[in-house]
Write an enzyme that holds these catalytic residues in place. Sequence first.
Site, PDB file in Angstrom:
ATOM      1  N   GLY A 112      63.064  53.702   4.423  1.00 43.18           N
ATOM      2  CA  GLY A 112      62.621  52.910   5.562  1.00 43.18           C
ATOM      3  C   GLY A 112      62.934  53.507   6.922  1.00 43.18           C
ATOM      4  O   GLY A 112      62.991  52.778   7.918  1.00 43.18           O
ATOM      5  N   GLU A 113      63.096  54.832   7.002  1.00 42.61           N
ATOM      6  CA  GLU A 113      63.428  55.440   8.302  1.00 42.61           C
ATOM      7  C   GLU A 113      62.302  55.225   9.304  1.00 42.61           C
ATOM      8  O   GLU A 113      62.549  55.015  10.492  1.00 42.61           O
ATOM      9  CB  GLU A 113      63.714  56.934   8.147  1.00 42.61           C
ATOM     10  CG  GLU A 113      64.102  57.584   9.467  1.00 42.61           C
ATOM     11  CD  GLU A 113      64.544  59.024   9.344  1.00 42.61           C
ATOM     12  OE1 GLU A 113      64.522  59.746  10.372  1.00 42.61           O
ATOM     13  OE2 GLU A 113      64.904  59.446   8.223  1.00 42.61           O
TER      14      GLU A 113
END
Length: 324
Positions: A110-111
């Site tokens: 989820g960066e």
Amino acid sequence: MATRKKGGLGKGIDALIAPSVKKEADKEKIVEKVVEKVVEKPVEKIIEKVVEKPVDVRMKIDEIEPNRMQPRKKFDEDALQELAESIKQYGLIQPIVVKKNNDYYEIVVGERRWRAARIAGLKEVPVIIKEYDNKESMEIAIVENLQREDLNPIEEAEAYRRLIDEFGLKQDEAAQKVSKSRTAVTNALRLLKLDERVQKMVIDDMISGGHARALLAIEDKEEQYGMAMTVFDNKMSVRETEKLVRGYLKKLEEKDSDEKTKKKDFSQMETIYGQLEERMKSIIGTKVAIRSRNYKKGKIEIEYYSNDELERIIDLIESVKQVG
């Protein structure tokens, strides 16, 4: 020429961010399905050691840092801005998966959402806390990015290389971890043999992975880069690139054939010159060398070791002239 998809927001996000606001019940169902698809399924497939029940909490965004082992290095700024605008309107619905790393939390999955949330000005984000080691984090990050098709061909190849080099996996084991065929992994790794400038062109979307694979047939790095620039400048398709490479290889083969013929002819002439030198040596009585500049021109060198011998050689040549 290959172009990156800039309109999409990721498979999970697209399902959540719609033009019209959906009912809360429907939204919760969608979130549940997306999280299960993007996070839980890859985890179940490749991870053996997991927390029995993930903790879903809200966390200060400044307490979270990117994963240094993240295979994805390039983030589309336009797509991030677009996602940030959606987050401002709807919030960050899909949690970020993190793990504890000393005094901070490190992103596993989820960066891109984390970066967009920072742009949107969020102070807190929903997270799922899990316990993974570095190898597990790397595997999950690769799978998640591959599922979303977020990695460019060079990033994908680098990710496979790290699994193999840093974690001691064989190619078939790496392929199994990310649900790819061994052939797909092998072909991806071959891209790392490209000239670094050509690799950068792939990363910058100047040429596609298909173009890059065609250029692999060119071993000379300068020729390879020059042809990559030709492909980019002329907006050539992959088919056109393959044709261009075949033409180059054909000319190279013909040139090599000519060189081999010349070498063969030169070798034969060397033998003939050697025989002539021996004949002249037996006639003149001293060392003779034939120096060939090409196949038609050259010079003859006759050695002498005293003035008397020089006089003898001159007399011999004059006698030959008189007989002629």
